[in-house]
Scaffold this active site. Structure first.
Site, PDB file in Angstrom:
ATOM      1  N   SER A  10      -9.530   1.625   3.210  1.00  0.00           N
ATOM      2  CA  SER A  10      -8.678   2.408   2.331  1.00  0.00           C
ATOM      3  C   SER A  10      -7.649   1.581   1.556  1.00  0.00           C
ATOM      4  O   SER A  10      -7.000   2.104   0.642  1.00  0.00           O
ATOM      5  CB  SER A  10      -7.933   3.478   3.155  1.00  0.00           C
ATOM      6  OG  SER A  10      -7.073   2.896   4.116  1.00  0.00           O
ATOM      7  N   LYS A  16       0.842  -1.194   0.000  1.00  0.00           N
ATOM      8  CA  LYS A  16       0.000   0.000   0.000  1.00  0.00           C
ATOM      9  C   LYS A  16       0.878   1.245   0.000  1.00  0.00           C
ATOM     10  O   LYS A  16       1.966   1.261   0.597  1.00  0.00           O
ATOM     11  CB  LYS A  16      -0.900  -0.038   1.239  1.00  0.00           C
ATOM     12  CG  LYS A  16      -1.988   1.021   1.305  1.00  0.00           C
ATOM     13  CD  LYS A  16      -2.845   0.769   2.543  1.00  0.00           C
ATOM     14  CE  LYS A  16      -3.925   1.813   2.741  1.00  0.00           C
ATOM     15  NZ  LYS A  16      -4.750   1.526   3.937  1.00  0.00           N
ATOM     16  N   SER A  55     -10.050  -0.829   7.129  1.00  0.00           N
ATOM     17  CA  SER A  55      -9.331  -0.557   5.882  1.00  0.00           C
ATOM     18  C   SER A  55      -8.657  -1.766   5.251  1.00  0.00           C
ATOM     19  O   SER A  55      -8.201  -1.689   4.109  1.00  0.00           O
ATOM     20  CB  SER A  55      -8.290   0.550   6.105  1.00  0.00           C
ATOM     21  OG  SER A  55      -8.930   1.793   6.228  1.00  0.00           O
TER      22      SER A  55
END
Length: 537
Positions: free
Chosen positions: A168, A87, A192
């Protein structure tokens, strides 16, 4: 022997860590060839999905070195020469940026790499690239959309056109589902990893806060932030968790780990026998879920019973009404105050800081004046909430934090587990209460695919109105929750359910890359000079 005539090498959308490790060990293909395959797959489909922000320009050279090391001295372990995506809020000491999806942090750098990235490198993993994400881990706007960032634009989910990928860790979920790498690393503050994993029909492990070091990650909350694997199988996620877990001098929360040797989580993925385990399921809220979710959840309970688990019904939290009655602004202020402190600390720790950001106020001023950041269409309200929360009297903030912890722990998850003598709790991921309680308490969650909305499902858009949140073919998942450092039990349950049901295999993404290892081998240059030219071009 090569993958082109070996029927035992699965397609890259289904391949497991064990498959890759065996193929590399047996010379069916090399890590360099595997990297080429993944890069081709990314270029094939990522204009549709926007799941990968950036690829590592050094990945092919790294793969070559790891191939040579394997030939000379053997492999380091199962991740040797295996591509993994990270990420875009996890700092890496290479040429890739770490921006949380924002243009604000382009070219900014910390002095040292995130521990999780270093652990992966030491295990022999190839850090293939950075994944798109909800900008600032969804802690900027009240009116944005999951998976949007100024740097990567709108990431979309893999199971229907314009599907909401959730956030996210949006790109980490989507890229893993499409087979753009073996697996990805995500982060979670509140939902997330769990939500994007569910929307991409993959496995997500949100570990106990402190099991995996968080240093080098663009933060939201010292209390809630954690890092975990997102993979297509429970065993792959478990194997990766073993590698990234452990104590670190750079994260004091890791000192809470109660064992000296990290368990071999992958070794727990052996059978489906859950005899002796007591699993609690809720009553409140289930009846309000879509019938298709209720039916699949009932099916999940029956499958776990067949594995020997005892299912305890009507296990609810003592604090649910108190929590629902709590003023939303007051409740959210705890996380807002955490963010202000954490992001100021991160900015001031930057070793290279091109825009000289020092505080959240600096970020607000810059973002609100950049056309590419789409302000005010995508507002900065959560940042302004953080500024207001930072002005709260310390004693008032402490009162709110103590209430949050009591509700999530003693009158929440821990209370339910202890009162009923349970090993774990089981919920559909469409219920957000329990994910938030686990977030506030710092407790672990594992998600596994549970089902897909049927063809007659009426489409429902996200709050912004630009993506499909619920609709035909959209996946949903099962959440398994436990107390701190109970990952071993949760992995056993998740593995058993996965093996009994094989839900992930019931549906394919609406667009799938066609490049496979055999395609790379069929056109592979025989001379090193030709391969060098291929890399350079």
């Amino acid at each position: 022997m090569s993958a082109s005539n070996d029927p035992q090498v699965p397609k890259l959308i289904d391949i497991t860590l064990q498959d890759i490790a065996a193929a590399l060990d047996n010379g069916f293909f090399s890590s360099e060839q595997l990297v080429h395959a993944y890069l081709k797959r990314i270029s094939e489909v990522d204009t549709t999905f926007n799941s990968v922000l950036e690829v590592n320009g050094d990945a092919i050279q790294i793969a070559r070195r790891l191939d040579e090391e394997r030939r000379q001295s053997g492999r380091r372990g199962p991740l040797h020469g295996v591509p993994i995506l990270l990420k875009d809020n996890i700092h890496t000491a290479d040429n890739m940026s770490t921006t949380a999806g924002s243009l604000a942090l382009l070219d900014a750098r910390l002095q040292h790499e995130a521990t999780v990235a270093t652990k992966l490198r030491k295990a022999g993993a190839i850090l293939l690239g950075k994944t798109n994400m909800s900008e600032w881990a969804n802690f900027r706007s009240e009116n944005s959309s999951g998976g949007w960032s100024a740097r990567g634009q709108q990431c979309v989910g893999p199971y229907c056109p314009l599907q909401d990928p959730s956030g996210s860790s949006s790109g980490s979920g989507v890229a893993t589902a499409l087979g753009l790498a073996l697996a990805s690393i995500g982060t979670e503050t509140d939902g997330s990893i769990t939500h994007p994993a569910g929307k991409s029909n993959i496995v997500g492990i949100k570990p106990t806060v402190g099991l995996v070091a968080r240093d080098g990650v663009i933060p939201i909350s010292e209390i809630q932030d954690t890092i975990g694997p997102m993979a297509r199988t429970v065993k792959d996620a478990a194997e990766i968790l073993t590698i990234i877990a452990g104590k670190s001098e750079f994260d004091k929360r890791t000192q809470l780990i109660p064992f000296e040797v990290i368990p071999d989580y992958g070794a727990l993925c052996q059978d489906t026998n859950l005899s002796g385990l007591r699993i609690g399921v809720p009553n409140e809220g289930i009846q309000d879920m879509p019938l298709s979710v209720i039916e699949k959840f009932d099916y999940a309970k029956e499958e776990l019973k067949k594995s020997g688990a005892e299912i305890i019904e009507n296990v609810d939290f003592a604090c649910l009404k108190e929590w629902d009655d709590w003023d939303d602004v007051e409740n959210f202020s705890i996380l807002c105050a955490d963010f202000k402190k954490a992001i100021d600390g991160y900015l001031q720790a930057l070793d290279v800081n091109p825009k000289n950001f020092r505080t959240l106020e600096d970020l607000i001023t810059w973002t609100e004046n950049q056309l590419e950041e789409e302000y005010p269409s995508r507002d900065t309200e959560r940042w302004h909430s953080a500024l207001r929360a930072a002005d709260l009297p310390p004693e008032e903030l402490l009162r709110r934090r103590e209430k949050s912890l009591r509700c999530s722990k003693d009158d929440g998850i821990l209370g339910a587990l202890t009162t009923n003598g349970l090993d774990a709790l089981l919920y559909p991921c469409t219920d957000k209460h329990h994910i938030t309680f686990a977030a506030r308490a710092g407790y672990p969650i594992i998600t596994v695919p549970l089902g897909f909305y049927p063809s007659h499902t009426k489409e429902a858009k996200n709050k912004r109105g630009n993506l499909i949140e619920v609709g035909p073919g959209v996946p949903f998942c099962l959440c398994i929750i436990g107390k701190a450092f109970s990952e071993e039990v949760l992995i056993r349950i998740a593995y058993a359910f996965e093996q009994l049901t094989q839900v992930r295999n019931q549906r394919q993404p609406f667009q799938v890359p066609t490049t496979e290892i055999r395609n790379i081998l069929a056109n592979w240059p025989t001379k090193q000079a030709e391969r060098d030219d291929r890399v350079n071009n």
